[in-house]
Design an enzyme around this catalytic site. Structure first.
Site, PDB file in Angstrom:
ATOM      1  N   GLU A  87     -62.240  28.642  28.235  1.00  0.00           N
ATOM      2  CA  GLU A  87     -62.362  29.695  29.623  1.00  0.00           C
ATOM      3  C   GLU A  87     -61.317  30.863  29.618  1.00  0.00           C
ATOM      4  O   GLU A  87     -62.389  31.956  30.204  1.00  0.00           O
ATOM      5  CB  GLU A  87     -62.415  28.530  31.005  1.00  0.00           C
ATOM      6  CG  GLU A  87     -62.626  27.556  31.060  1.00  0.00           C
ATOM      7  CD  GLU A  87     -63.230  26.485  32.539  1.00  0.00           C
ATOM      8  OE1 GLU A  87     -63.243  27.578  33.739  1.00  0.00           O
ATOM      9  OE2 GLU A  87     -63.336  25.793  32.216  1.00  0.00           O
ATOM     10  N   ASP A 114     -60.554  15.527  41.936  1.00  0.00           N
ATOM     11  CA  ASP A 114     -59.143  15.096  40.673  1.00  0.00           C
ATOM     12  C   ASP A 114     -58.799  14.662  41.331  1.00  0.00           C
ATOM     13  O   ASP A 114     -57.202  15.941  41.886  1.00  0.00           O
ATOM     14  CB  ASP A 114     -59.716  15.894  39.751  1.00  0.00           C
ATOM     15  CG  ASP A 114     -58.844  15.483  38.668  1.00  0.00           C
ATOM     16  OD1 ASP A 114     -57.335  15.259  38.826  1.00  0.00           O
ATOM     17  OD2 ASP A 114     -58.644  16.088  37.777  1.00  0.00           O
ATOM     18  N   ARG A 136     -55.046  16.477  39.724  1.00  0.00           N
ATOM     19  CA  ARG A 136     -54.968  17.484  40.694  1.00  0.00           C
ATOM     20  C   ARG A 136     -54.620  18.463  41.495  1.00  0.00           C
ATOM     21  O   ARG A 136     -54.246  19.005  42.307  1.00  0.00           O
ATOM     22  CB  ARG A 136     -56.089  18.442  39.184  1.00  0.00           C
ATOM     23  CG  ARG A 136     -56.277  19.661  40.035  1.00  0.00           C
ATOM     24  CD  ARG A 136     -57.761  20.768  39.436  1.00  0.00           C
ATOM     25  NE  ARG A 136     -58.560  19.960  41.402  1.00  0.00           N
ATOM     26  CZ  ARG A 136     -59.022  21.543  41.905  1.00  0.00           C
ATOM     27  NH1 ARG A 136     -58.768  22.639  41.010  1.00  0.00           N
ATOM     28  NH2 ARG A 136     -59.497  21.640  43.008  1.00  0.00           N
ATOM     29  N   HIS A 138     -60.000  15.632  35.862  1.00  0.00           N
ATOM     30  CA  HIS A 138     -60.988  15.703  34.597  1.00  0.00           C
ATOM     31  C   HIS A 138     -60.816  16.460  33.692  1.00  0.00           C
ATOM     32  O   HIS A 138     -62.121  16.476  32.819  1.00  0.00           O
ATOM     33  CB  HIS A 138     -62.182  16.199  35.796  1.00  0.00           C
ATOM     34  CG  HIS A 138     -61.333  17.791  35.937  1.00  0.00           C
ATOM     35  ND1 HIS A 138     -60.803  18.386  36.589  1.00  0.00           N
ATOM     36  CD2 HIS A 138     -62.268  19.337  35.512  1.00  0.00           C
ATOM     37  CE1 HIS A 138     -60.278  19.625  36.636  1.00  0.00           C
ATOM     38  NE2 HIS A 138     -61.163  19.798  36.232  1.00  0.00           N
ATOM     39  N   GLY A 180     -59.719  33.010  42.089  1.00  0.00           N
ATOM     40  CA  GLY A 180     -61.270  32.132  42.161  1.00  0.00           C
ATOM     41  C   GLY A 180     -60.336  31.527  42.582  1.00  0.00           C
ATOM     42  O   GLY A 180     -60.245  29.880  42.720  1.00  0.00           O
ATOM     43  N   GLU A 184     -61.154  40.748  38.229  1.00  0.00           N
ATOM     44  CA  GLU A 184     -60.465  42.408  37.695  1.00  0.00           C
ATOM     45  C   GLU A 184     -61.224  43.544  38.936  1.00  0.00           C
ATOM     46  O   GLU A 184     -60.307  45.364  38.136  1.00  0.00           O
ATOM     47  CB  GLU A 184     -61.858  42.734  36.191  1.00  0.00           C
ATOM     48  CG  GLU A 184     -60.600  41.965  35.396  1.00  0.00           C
ATOM     49  CD  GLU A 184     -60.759  40.047  35.729  1.00  0.00           C
ATOM     50  OE1 GLU A 184     -61.685  39.534  36.604  1.00  0.00           O
ATOM     51  OE2 GLU A 184     -60.944  39.206  35.115  1.00  0.00           O
ATOM     52  N   GLN A 188     -67.722  22.122  41.906  1.00  0.00           N
ATOM     53  CA  GLN A 188     -66.478  22.114  42.368  1.00  0.00           C
ATOM     54  C   GLN A 188     -66.132  20.980  43.375  1.00  0.00           C
ATOM     55  O   GLN A 188     -64.470  20.584  43.159  1.00  0.00           O
ATOM     56  CB  GLN A 188     -66.872  23.205  43.413  1.00  0.00           C
ATOM     57  CG  GLN A 188     -66.998  24.779  43.488  1.00  0.00           C
ATOM     58  CD  GLN A 188     -66.260  24.922  42.715  1.00  0.00           C
ATOM     59  OE1 GLN A 188     -64.616  25.271  43.032  1.00  0.00           O
ATOM     60  NE2 GLN A 188     -66.055  26.691  42.635  1.00  0.00           N
ATOM     61  N   GLU A 217     -55.713  27.670  40.463  1.00  0.00           N
ATOM     62  CA  GLU A 217     -55.871  26.979  39.203  1.00  0.00           C
ATOM     63  C   GLU A 217     -57.296  27.479  37.904  1.00  0.00           C
ATOM     64  O   GLU A 217     -58.685  27.393  38.293  1.00  0.00           O
ATOM     65  CB  GLU A 217     -56.775  25.803  39.748  1.00  0.00           C
ATOM     66  CG  GLU A 217     -56.891  24.263  39.578  1.00  0.00           C
ATOM     67  CD  GLU A 217     -58.045  24.450  38.332  1.00  0.00           C
ATOM     68  OE1 GLU A 217     -57.782  25.071  37.049  1.00  0.00           O
ATOM     69  OE2 GLU A 217     -59.003  22.973  38.516  1.00  0.00           O
ATOM     70  N   GLU A 240     -63.407  35.569  44.240  1.00  0.00           N
ATOM     71  CA  GLU A 240     -64.291  34.302  43.817  1.00  0.00           C
ATOM     72  C   GLU A 240     -65.495  35.007  43.411  1.00  0.00           C
ATOM     73  O   GLU A 240     -65.690  36.273  44.497  1.00  0.00           O
ATOM     74  CB  GLU A 240     -64.321  33.334  45.071  1.00  0.00           C
ATOM     75  CG  GLU A 240     -65.885  32.059  44.296  1.00  0.00           C
ATOM     76  CD  GLU A 240     -65.692  31.451  43.232  1.00  0.00           C
ATOM     77  OE1 GLU A 240     -63.808  31.125  42.794  1.00  0.00           O
ATOM     78  OE2 GLU A 240     -66.522  31.602  41.923  1.00  0.00           O
TER      79      GLU A 240
END
Ligand SMILES: Nc1ncnc2c1ncn2[C@@H]1O[C@H](CSCC[C@H](N)C(=O)O)[C@@H](O)[C@H]1O
Ligand SMILES: Nc1ncnc2c1ncn2[C@@H]1O[C@H](CSCC[C@H](N)C(=O)O)[C@@H](O)[C@H]1O
Lengths: 360, 360
Positions: B129, B28, B31, B298, B55, B106, B22, B120, B77
């Site tokens: 991913e 970054d 970002r 990154h 997330g 989901e 994380q 993100e 998360e």
């Protein structure tokens, strides 16, 4: 604990489907010499016999068994490496003897019982990977009552060692934590979020990684500062999963070097090829992964850091209580616990310290 | 293709449960600056609104949303990182606004629909991913009809580049194959088994690894030798999984540099924060992962080697047909195929070459 087969495949088996990884094992001379000697110095165990190779990988042990005169070799392999094993048997002229079967040993059905089970099932510190479970399963189902196991015996060793690895890891931890503190400052000043509440968790994560994980190392014998102790003996012919699922031992190891430092314990294993009582080998063959100045094996040794290290002297005794259980999340990884206690030759006894180590 | 959730957790989610990972994202700057600007320059999208962070990881975007005045933020998360996000929200005084929910997006049920979805979700080359699937799922279930997406748009880019990486990898491959040939000799002479039949497979395994795998790299802009092309545009408000499951494009990229070498294609992405048509942002914010001499992100760029490389000149055109599909074994990894064709400015046209690349 129920094992999810698909997860197990993703986590464990997948690496074995690379020739790259099989080659690493095939390049381990100590390993290869031991199995090669075991097979070819004991032709009476193989000539005309039926052999089962549990986890044949590239097929090497199956091919040797055939070359040594086996009538039939069943070579079981879970991964796609099975296809390569088949090719290799064919190219080496033993396709009529070696039958490669792709599947989990646990699921495979053989047309007959076997005289010999050969397998290279050993992981780091012997039991990591828990592959011996599959060998036990194969043995209980498919080995004839008078059959023999290759290898026939295995032992786990523990020894007190000196090493600079602990300092190296402490330094790495320091660097990581320093870096984290800069990160906390930056995140506060640039992005208005104070991350400091996670500092403890970050340290715990990194302590686990740097200090509480077993470290692979090829030790020099002179790093061993006391007498190594056997903490587990396994008779491959009779061992049960119950017997290896948890390993507990209490050992006292005399220090043999003066004015030195007990920085860690090291763990390794050896296995022996002796045949069985009724049907012994002609000459015992040993495969040892102990520290060796002539270079080691791909298993190396596992270093378990003791933090803090202890000053020790010749004549002191280190008493260690050891426990190893399988990790809850992954039955192929191990959780270790060491309680160590120094009994100085002067009679003074230091308080016991307990350390957890993860063999991942 | 049905996804085994347990396998997916072992393969994919587990890395996100480490603060170490994380932190890499939180460090970054490109970002972080982009998301920070996006949130704080558009207070009208957040003040008094209900936000969903898909997330949330450490919780950073959820906390910013709260700081920007959100009435409520649902921060979802899958991993245990959720606990840290909760702590972080508490320590930063927004625990009353940020509700961290641990679970798969989901499966999660929210008590209300939301005004904003922030996430993100971008992987290497945007879609690695496959996490955008989860954002689409969240949007279709939980976003109000007039809601906005953060980011709102995304694009994939392809560009012709020069690079010495191909030579480096060819050399690595040579070394590996030389090493293999010594191994074949040794295994034959010491252990009586001829491994040569596996040489082809060994080469194929290593060619895949060295030459046919996408290579992470932070390129210098001067390595880009022609015009970059957009190969995919995504409107995050309307995109469907069908639309991103396979990406196909045909682009022609003019070479802008004389007497150089087309050694590879590079792939990267950018995303934009524009709000929606009915409810636009005050000022467009961009997050680009293009080659940048001031240091990259990154994500870097993905380098897809063209073997052999081609001599090219200013005025030439590189025509590329591109296909990207999800890997059969793992829906979060991608199989790419490039057909490239050089149209020289002289009118000469070289035969098309097709290369497969794995984005793993
Ligand atoms: N339960 C099981 N069923 C079938 N194969 C298994 C297995 N557990 C482990 N294996 C396989 O056993 C091999 C162990 S590595 C040893 C390979 C080979 N016998 C050699 O000595 O070089 C791996 O290829 C692994 O995929
Ligand atoms: N379907 C899903 N449900 C819940 N969490 C998911 C998910 N797919 C991915 N994630 C989580 O999404 C995170 C993406 S990384 C981004 C973390 C954070 N938002 C930040 O910007 O720093 C990971 O922590 C991952 O575990």
């Amino acid at each position: 604990a129920v094992v999810d087969k698909e997860v197990d495949f993703a986590n464990y088996f997948c690496t074995y489907s690379y020739l790259y990884h099989q080659k690493e094992m095939l390049c381990d001379r100590v390993r290869m010499d031991a199995y090669h000697s075991a097979v070819f110095r004991n032709p009476h165990h193989f000539r005309g016999k039926v052999v089962l190779d549990v986890g044949t990988g590239s097929g090497i042990l199956a091919i040797w068994s055939a070359q040594a005169g086996a009538r039939k070799v069943y070579a079981v392999e879970a991964t796609n490496m099975a296809e390569h094993a088949r090719e290799l048997a064919r190219a080496n002229g033993v396709a009529d003897v070696v039958e490669v079967i792709q599947g989990s040993m646990e699921d495979v059905v053989l047309p007959e019982k076997v005289d010999v089970i050969i397998s290279e099932w050993m992981g780091y510190f012997l039991l990591r990977e828990s592959m011996f479970d599959s060998v036990i399963c194969a043995r209980d189902r498919w080995l004839k009552p008078d059959g023999v196991m290759y290898p026939s015996h295995a032992r786990m060793w523990l020894a007190p060692i000196r090493s600079g690895l602990g300092e190296k890891k402490l330094e790495d931890l320091d660097i990581a934590m320093h870096d984290w503190s800069l990160f906390v400052e930056d995140t506060e000043s640039y992005y208005g979020v104070n991350m400091n509440v996670l500092t403890k968790a970050y340290r715990a994560e990194h302590e686990k990684y740097y200090l509480k994980s077993a470290i692979w190392n090829n030790l020099h014998p002179n790093q061993v500062i006391g007498q190594a102790a056997v903490i587990k003996e396994i008779d491959c012919l009779t061992a049960t999963v119950d017997e290896i699922q948890e390993v507990r031992a209490q050992v006292t190891m005399p220090i043999k070097l003066d004015m030195t430092r007990l920085a860690a314990l090291a763990g390794w294993f050896d296995v022996h090829f002796r045949g069985s009582k009724q049907n012994p080998g002609t000459q015992e063959v040993e495969l040892s992964t102990a520290p060796d100045e002539n270079g080691g094996t791909h298993w190396g040794q596992q270093v378990f850091l003791l933090t803090p290290p202890l000053r020790v002297n010749e004549g002191d005794n280190v008493k260690v209580s050891f426990t190893m259980v399988r990790s809850k999340e992954n039955h192929r990884l191990m959780d270790l616990e060491f309680t160590y206690e120094l009994h100085e030759s002067s009679g003074k006894q230091l308080p016991a310290i307990t350390t957890k180590i993860y063999l991942e």
